[in-house]
Design a protein around this motif. Structure first.
Motif: not given
Lengths: 363, 104
Positions: A49, A107-108, A143, A296-297, B56, B63-68, B70
């Motif tokens: 990641m 997604h950043g 998602h 997705p990250m 992360l 940062e959330c692992p699903k949808h970014n 923060r």
């Protein structure tokens, strides 16, 4: 893979986000559900990641540089047939490569630096005529509820499939027609009923403002064409969305078309397809689509490594685009008369299967 | 009134990382940032119920692992769409190598 057909769904399903299937998906526990995820050691996942600016700066410089090069050559050679291949290349970079750019930056994850993600996201969104705020929220829902009927606003090949629409979208005709209609709606300060289900109130002013900016840019291009008595401004801004959009659909259809709906396991509703390095540059590794949906990250540049980490738990990847289409075309054609038909991906014997009670099918 | 609960050993969390801690029906995320600074927030993303412990840590951002989505870890502040609601934060202290969280 095997296939399945049941006689239940002759008339097709209601893909609206505000219809009977939307309520049904909630009742069946398919909305915002818990999905299967292949276990990866925390240390390894953190490394996968990890964000970097380098790969995306390199790839964006190449992309923008190639756009300038091919666009300039097309303009200089305008009026001569040798301009055609340059505009074909420019169009693909503008109307198709933008698909993966808006996606990854949305997604950043493409860049480590936030403003770089935002800048490329907004540029690529305009190129492909996808309003940035609308698509940010639409894709968030995609998602959360991937290929859940009544929940996912981005199911591009429905059952029965709209073959004419798919063919028109080889030149982004249908998508752009609807996009222009929505721009006008949004510029008037309104959303449609489906958009209202996934765009929060506090974000809507951005939708309306951006729609007005998009329309102003497009109007400026038209005015420039009229003032210069030339198609060149539109060939550089606006029209490439259409004449260069074909690779978007060629790549994009491989993601989910013909596979299961309403399953809480991305291994069963998404495809990973091996592609050559040029295609992977244009598509920013979105061919690793099972991996992208499951994690997705993970940035696009780490998806090949993620693929290696989880492939033992996944159905085999398709060896080529051609191999994927050998499955997709017959499946989609059959779904015209048998909308319940779909391809069932078979997990490796050693893989951890999703518990049967979560393998909801269109029952 | 404070209610200090032992969450984990300080060494259970790597630097610039997060772990999940469940207690009494509450899910928390316990963070260890640079220079051994520890923090605790609500454990689920306020956008959707996704465990932040799978996300992360970047600097002082989770940062959330699903949808970014923060969040600023020390304040719990949401830093942009799709996260629009702040995380609850909890006082944390480290005593004798153990991380304690005030759940009051």
């Amino acid at each position: 893979m095997s296939s399945a057909a049941a006689p239940r769904m002759a008339a097709g399903r209601d893909y609206s986000l505000v219809g009977a299937e939307a309520r049904r998906a909630e009742e069946r526990g398919l909305a915002s559900a818990t999905w299967y995820t292949t276990p990866i050691p925390r240390k390894q996942l953190k490394e996968l990641m990890r964000r970097k600016d380098g790969p995306a700066i390199r790839d964006t410089a190449l992309w923008i540089g190639a756009l300038i090069l091919f666009g300039s050559a097309g303009v200089l050679l305008w009026g001569h047939w040798v301009a055609v291949p340059f505009f074909i290349a420019y169009g693909v970079l503008y109307g198709s490569a933008s698909d993966s750019r808006w996606h990854e930056c949305g997604h950043g994850t493409a860049f480590k630096t936030g403003w770089m993600n935002d800048a490329v996201y907004n540029l690529a969104c305009f190129m492909i005529m996808r309003e940035p705020t609308v698509w940010r929220w639409s894709h968030t829902r995609h998602h959360t509820d991937t290929i859940i009927v009544g929940r996912d606003p981005e199911i591009s090949v429905k059952r029965p499939p709209d073959i004419l629409g798919l063919l028109l979208n080889l030149f982004a005709i249908k998508t752009t027609w609807f996009a222009l209609g929505k721009l006008v709606l949004h510029a008037r300060g309104r959303l449609n009923a489906e958009e209202a289900t996934f765009i929060p109130e506090m974000e809507r002013h951005k939708v309306f403002r951006t729609a007005r900016i998009y329309l102003a840019i497009l109007a400026a291009v038209v005015i420039a064409c009229m003032a210069l008595h030339s198609w060149i401004p539109a060939m550089l801004i606006g029209l490439p969305t259409l004449y260069g959009g074909w690779l978007t659909i060629v790549f994009g259809v491989t993601q989910h078309a013909g596979l299961s709906e309403d399953v809480l396991d991305h291994r069963l509703n998404s495809r990973t397809v091996y592609m050559n390095p040029v295609s992977r540059f244009l598509y920013w590794n979105m061919n690793y689509h099972v991996e992208h949906h499951m994690f997705p990250m993970v940035p696009y540049h780490a998806l090949p490594a993620l693929h290696e980490a989880i492939k033992a738990e996944c159905p085999p990847a398709y060896p080529s685009l051609l191999a994927a289409y050998r499955e997709i075309i017959p499946a989609v054609l059959r779904q015209r008369r048998d909308p319940d038909y779909h391809v069932i991906r078979v997990l490796p014997a050693t893989a951890t299967a999703l518990p049967a009670d979560r393998l909801a099918t269109a029952a | 009134m404070s209610e200090w609960i032992e969450a984990c050993a300080a060494d259970d969390i790597e630097e610039e990382d997060v772990i999940r801690f469940d207690h009494g029906g509450v899910t928390l995320a316990i963070y260890r940032l640079e220079n051994d600074r520890f923090f605790a927030t609500g454990g689920l993303c306020t956008h959707e119920n996704v465990h932040l412990a799978d996300g992360l840590v970047m600097g002082k951002t989770i940062e959330c692992p699903k949808h970014n989505g923060r969040f600023d870890i020390p304040t719990g502040q949401a830093k942009g769409a799709p996260a629009c609601i702040n995380l609850k934060t909890y006082p944390v202290k480290v005593e004798a190598g153990r991380v304690l969280v005030d759940l009051a």
